[in-house]
Enzyme design. Sequence first.
Site, PDB file in Angstrom:
ATOM      1  N   ASP A   1      -4.461  -8.969  -4.054  1.00  0.00           N
ATOM      2  CA  ASP A   1      -4.530  -9.978  -3.336  1.00  0.00           C
ATOM      3  C   ASP A   1      -4.821 -11.308  -3.917  1.00  0.00           C
ATOM      4  OD1 ASP A   1      -4.009  -8.856  -0.579  1.00  0.00           O
ATOM      5  OD2 ASP A   1      -6.042  -7.797  -0.854  1.00  0.00           O
TER       6      ASP A   1
ATOM      7  N   HIS B   1       0.844  -1.340   0.016  1.00  0.00           N
ATOM      8  CA  HIS B   1       0.032  -0.013  -0.065  1.00  0.00           C
ATOM      9  C   HIS B   1       0.704   1.071   0.014  1.00  0.00           C
ATOM     10  CE1 HIS B   1      -3.186  -2.703   0.854  1.00  0.00           C
ATOM     11  NE2 HIS B   1      -3.929  -2.044  -0.072  1.00  0.00           N
TER      12      HIS B   1
ATOM     13  N   CYS C   1      -9.862  -3.610 -10.120  1.00  0.00           N
ATOM     14  CA  CYS C   1      -9.105  -2.652  -9.348  1.00  0.00           C
ATOM     15  C   CYS C   1      -7.888  -2.805  -8.924  1.00  0.00           C
ATOM     16  CB  CYS C   1     -10.241  -2.103  -8.301  1.00  0.00           C
ATOM     17  SG  CYS C   1     -10.559  -3.255  -7.044  1.00  0.00           S
TER      18      CYS C   1
HETATM   19  C1  PEP Z   1      -6.500  -5.598  -4.464  1.00  0.00           C
HETATM   20  O1  PEP Z   1      -6.307  -6.532  -3.786  1.00  0.00           O
HETATM   21  O2  PEP Z   1      -6.186  -5.912  -5.666  1.00  0.00           O
HETATM   22  C2  PEP Z   1      -6.956  -4.325  -4.093  1.00  0.00           C
HETATM   23  C3  PEP Z   1      -7.495  -3.591  -5.059  1.00  0.00           C
HETATM   24  O3  PEP Z   1      -7.224  -4.076  -2.933  1.00  0.00           O
HETATM   25  P1  PEP Z   1      -6.026  -3.523  -1.791  1.00  0.00           P
HETATM   26  O4  PEP Z   1      -4.656  -3.448  -2.613  1.00  0.00           O
HETATM   27  O5  PEP Z   1      -6.452  -2.416  -1.313  1.00  0.00           O
HETATM   28  O6  PEP Z   1      -5.857  -4.726  -1.028  1.00  0.00           O
HETATM   29 MG    MG Z   2      -6.834  -6.395  -1.597  1.00  0.00          MG
END
Ligand code: PEP
Ligand code: MG
Length: 592
Positions: A466, A200, A513
Amino acid sequence: MPDTSQAGERILRGIAVSAGVCRGKILVLGKPQTGIPKRQLAPAEIAGEVNRLGQALNQTRHDILEVQRQVTERVGPAEGGIFDAHLLALEDPAVIDEVTGMIERERINAEFAFHTVAEKYAVALGAIADDYLRERATDLRDVAARVLNRLLGQRHGPDLHHLAEPCLIISHDLTPSTTAQLDKQKVLGFGTDVGSPTSHTAIMARSMRIPAVVGLGNASEVLRDGDYVLLDGFNGAIIVNPSDQTLFEYGQLVRRQDSIQVKLRDLKDLPAVTLDGHPVILSANIEQAEDAVAVTSCGAHGVGLFRTEYLFINRDELPTEAQQAAAYREVAAALQPHPVVIRTLDLGGDKFLTHLQVPKEMNPFLGWRAIRFCLQETAIFRTQLRAILRASATGNVKMMYPMISGLDEVNQANALLETCKAELRAEGVPFDAGLAIGVMIEIPSAVMVADALARRAKFFSIGTNDLIQYSLAVDRMNEKIAHLYEPTHPAILRLIKITADAAHQHGIKVSVCGEMAGDPALTPLLLGLGVDELSAAPPLVPAIKFLIRHLKLTEAQELAAFALQCESAPEILARTRTLARAVAPSLFQNTL
Ligand code: PEP
Ligand code: MG
């Protein structure tokens, strides 16, 4: 790119996570203490060591008083008062006497003695079933870290609020919450020893357009404050003492990039449609309400992922229902009639609340995270659900749940949502009774039951960050295994295809996403697999739109058909890159 050229130039290589080039002097933030060195003292050294301890305590006292003064000034006297407890812990005579006695009797160095004694007291206090005493253990550990940093000659934590001049930050690691607070006027870029593209911290850097390189190994140990460097966020390198030739070559790279940006800006109001007329929904990922401006200016079709965690971190208390509703409403109002997909809280993993006592876990990404946390901490969850419902009276709000592993979690979350709706109805508070509820597909088990989930959900959003981590068993944070984190792994592509097919069979749309959606080289693959929507950080949206507008859906489908029968991730990657470069060569001119 040269490996070394003129004397003095050195290159440290890492992983490029946020595009851009910057240069300037660096500020190195200290590494958190791992093993504290133990040293046996000669008898003649003892007095000097006790003296060194006294000095470190004195300096730490000044440090704490200074932090207290700043916090009182910026936040308020109550918050500043928190540091009284730190001063008390620092001046605790029992601790100081015991450390001094240990240095004198056992003839060991001050840092080892201090660490041993402070840890003994912290463990004892932490074990008592009393919240007040447990907090004193936290105070003691915080203060001990400051004293140890003083004794070891390191800086305590990142104080990035008082940078005198613009600089680049080099650090062992940066948390997402620290990154979110960086002042873009002062922090030109950053490099970290550890980390990976889907942490993140990296995601935040991209959103904030701060050039960044992670996974640099031991940069924070080998670089010194004031070193002059050039950071290449396209290719993942830090060049120390860049030569004139290097500066010239990078000057040209920056000019090429600037001209591409001008071209991309012209696309803002044009639709994301392929050459053969297939429309793609192209939306943006945001982390804070203020990002709504960037969504409009990048030409995205609303928000495909609003990561709400950042409303909760970097503050001393949980945001209230009214505060949350105001933030969600602000984004919905700014972007209407375009949709805003609000993701419910995804705390845990690498994002934590400073003030919430969440026990440390062995495997935080497999632990008490996202919907699992929310379904147990129902008061926090219900407050958020009510806030989202209240905001849904404005604009075009949708909501989705993260980390869904099966139907049961969706049912439980929806049941709570229904109770919140009933409450609001009784209170006469308006909301959108037909609020569309989506499910994030980011755990392999969710893919395997995608048909059942598709019957309950109004849309799917694939969280590839993820999904890749969990299906390939590759920690998304760990640079040592970053080479195993392969978005084009045949297993990942099949998981995406199963999800897209299940969605379409049940008449719902599927979005991606995760960070895969922000990589133009992968756009043909995702569209060919049947993805309807791509949602990426605002700075990445124009390049994705450019690629879509130069691609034919039929070419993308041929590529996907090839990929679904291919056994090799590198081969698939090479094919999708070749297609992307062939249709939009100007997007890929970021190497020297
Ligand atoms: C993902 O896991 O691809 C996602 C968009 O959520 P995050 O990156 O916030 O875990
Ligand atoms: Mg995620």
